[in-house]
Design an enzyme around this catalytic site. Structure first.
Site, PDB file in Angstrom:
ATOM      1  N   GLU A  92     137.426  82.596   6.595  1.00 38.83           N
ATOM      2  CA  GLU A  92     136.420  81.558   6.361  1.00 38.83           C
ATOM      3  C   GLU A  92     135.520  81.891   5.168  1.00 38.83           C
ATOM      4  OE1 GLU A  92     134.356  81.109  10.120  1.00 38.83           O
ATOM      5  OE2 GLU A  92     136.019  79.972  10.974  1.00 38.83           O
ATOM      6  N   GLU A 107     142.190  79.101  14.601  1.00 37.79           N
ATOM      7  CA  GLU A 107     141.298  79.418  15.716  1.00 37.79           C
ATOM      8  C   GLU A 107     140.915  78.127  16.421  1.00 37.79           C
ATOM      9  OE1 GLU A 107     137.744  81.571  14.629  1.00 37.79           O
ATOM     10  OE2 GLU A 107     138.810  82.959  13.327  1.00 37.79           O
TER      11      GLU A 107
END
Ligand SMILES: *[C@@H]1O[C@H](CO)[C@@H](O)[C@H](O)[C@H]1NC(C)=O
Ligand SMILES: *[C@@H]1O[C@H](CO)[C@@H](O)[C@H](O)[C@H]1NC(C)=O
Ligand SMILES: *[C@@H]1O[C@H](CO)[C@@H](O)[C@H](O)[C@H]1NC(C)=O
Ligand SMILES: *[C@@H]1O[C@H](CO)[C@@H](O)[C@H](O)[C@H]1NC(C)=O
Ligand SMILES: *[C@@H]1O[C@H](CO)[C@@H](O)[C@H](O)[C@H]1NC(C)=O
Length: 484
Positions: free
Chosen positions: A122, A267
């Protein structure tokens, strides 16, 4: 082990064996994230056995630590290996990327069933203020080039797991999805590269965070059975935020000229503590809906068919930063000691069964650190509670959490015990200026577990407090002492 405990453990083992005997239920093809930010890691070989017992044949790791990686060799489990954000700058030199591939990939030969390398994690989160903006794509390109040079480029693809905040929809409709204007250029460059190399776009999608971040978010829309819909153009209707979010990405990819790019959900999950909406009941509801959806291979409106998904995560991790929220340490589908938290049917048939846990887990002695009723130095309490919560984990004490209902004394004991357990039950970690005592009486209450830590299979101890915190604490205690 006491005979009664042994009997109970035997009964539990039997229960697990029975619920796994059901031959019709093969697991859906789902992966899991195996994180390592915890004080007391379980033995990797036992974790790998548990994964296989559950039919989980894909894992995602956040770095290439040889300890778990070696346990995965020859296991048949497919692996996504991560490169942490703090290595992105180094990887923007091709020589370093080659070294990484040599040491962490090629060295294992065919024993490691590597499918993806996740370059960064991220990296474009808004809260990073653009720190990794310049290094991420060069690192991605270098890693793929190094994989290609090692002759692995056909089967191992480099990619970058991204948070869902890299794309937006100006009118909240999935069909209007586009990349965030401030990073549109770098995203377009990246997705073209992924497309040219047959690599997927990896995205993390968190309905829980949608709910957490906005009081106006329609609660039922976070789940898959909510009966709450939003309308897109042309009469298209979405019944859950996961699908809507996924299709917003698909629209953004189309706009960037790579409409067919494969998408992997890196995720997705639901935490069980640390927030009023983080509990077993809602987590079970979320996973139940997700598993049923995956089993049906229905996909989304814009991408019908099979979805490629990794759950987050395997275990609760007591060293995770709680900057995003107190729920951060409670994402596990298994507890810190490797036990299933709630029924979860990976076959997607909604059966009331438990995952297989990790076997062979050993515990520290059955003892707890609690507030000493008779202690005199009450004035030193605030500083010591602060100390315990800073170096331990008090995330279950907040509003709406599992230990919310404790009285003040138990509340303090909880903080002391968490610190003591995380410090491996070191007697020096249960002093607190003489305010605490070690007891063999289980201090847990209904719903609020005072844990006993496991014997760590290795890894790290809770970090000792930084000297600045200690100084602040000493000052605090001095001031308190002065007043009295
Ligand atoms: C291999 O991966 C490990 C774990 O992430 C890392 O510490 C190490 O620096 C890597 N090796 C190279 C040569 O980059
Ligand atoms: C990002 O910027 C904000 C506001 O300027 C600052 O508070 C924060 O510490 C910065 N974060 C990072 C990771 O640099
Ligand atoms: C228990 O501790 C938490 C966290 O330190 C605090 O917010 C709460 O007010 C405490 N509750 C009681 C009853 O002392
Ligand atoms: C705690 O330990 C101290 C010192 O050993 C002892 O004096 C005290 O009575 C103990 N308190 C309890 C509640 O057992
Ligand atoms: C302590 O009690 C709790 C709740 O009753 C229970 O779940 C836990 O297993 C107990 N711990 C030990 C070490 O016996």
């Amino acid at each position: 082990m006491a005979p009664l405990l042994r009997l109970l453990a035997g009964a539990a083992a039997l229960l697990v064996a029975v619920s796994h005997a059901s031959a019709w239920s093969s697991a859906v093809d789902v992966g899991v994230n195996w994180g390592s930010q915890l004080t007391h890691p379980l033995l990797p070989s036992s974790v790998v056995k548990m994964l296989k017992d559950n039919g989980i044949m894909k894992v995602k790791l956040f770095d290439a630590d040889p300890w778990p990686v070696e346990a995965l060799l020859d296991s048949g489990i497919e692996v996504m290996l991560g490169i942490p954000n703090d290595m992105l700058e180094i990887m923007s030199s091709y020589g370093s990327a080659q070294d990484w591939v040599k040491e962490n990939v090629t060295a294992y030969g065919d024993k490691l069933k590597l499918k993806y390398v996740a370059v960064g994690n991220e990296p474009f989160l808004k809260s990073y203020n653009g720190t990794f903006m310049k290094t991420t794509v060069p690192a991605l390109k270098n890693i793929q080039k190094a994989l290609d040079a090692a002759g692995l480029g056909d089967k191992v693809k480099a990619t970058v797991p991204l948070n869902a905040d890299v794309y937006v929809s100006p009118d909240d409709k999935p069909s209007s999805g586009q990349f965030r204007p401030d990073i549109d250029d770098v995203m377009t460059d990246m997705v073209k590269f992924l497309h040219d190399h047959g690599a997927p776009f990896v995205v993390n999608i968190y309905p829980f965070l949608s709910l957490y971040q906005s009081d106006d978010f329609p609660f039922e829309f976070a789940f898959f059975d909510g009966g709450r819909n939003i309308q897109d153009k042309d009469g298209v209707s979405y019944s859950n935020v996961f699908d809507a979010n996924y299709d917003t990405l698909v629209s953004a990819l189309k706009k960037a000229g790579v409409g067919g790019l494969k998408v992997v959900v890196g995720e997705v999950g639901w935490p069980t503590d640390g927030n009023k909406n983080a509990n077993m009941k809602l987590a079970r509801r979320f996973y139940d809906g997700l598993m049923k959806k995956l089993a049906k291979n229905e996909g989304t409106h814009l991408r019908p068919g099979k979805l490629d998904v990794y759950l987050f995560g395997l275990f609760d991790e007591d060293l995770k930063s709680i900057a995003p929220g107190n729920f951060e340490r409670h994402w596990g589908i298994l507890t810190y000691d490797g036990k299933p938290k709630f029924p979860m049917d990976l076959s997607g048939q909604g059966h009331d069964k438990l995952l297989a846990g990790v076997s062979g887990v050993q515990y520290l002695p059955h003892q707890w650190c609690v507030l000493d009723d008779e202690a005199k130095a009450q004035d030193k309490l605030p500083g010591n509670i602060q100390y315990a919560c800073a170096g331990g984990d008090c995330t279950a004490l907040g509003y709406g959490c599992s230990c919310d209902g404790l009285d003040e004394k138990s509340n303090i004991s909880y903080a002391f015990n968490m610190y003591f357990q995380m410090q491996d039950q070191d007697v020096r970690a249960c002093d607190f200026d003489g305010l605490a005592n070690i007891t063999d009486k289980n201090a847990s209450t209904k719903g609020c577990l005072f844990p006993v830590q496991i014997i760590s299979a290795g890894g790290r101890m809770a970090p000792a407090l930084r000297w600045t915190t200690l100084l602040a604490l000493v000052a605090h205690v001095l001031v308190m002492g002065f007043i009295v």
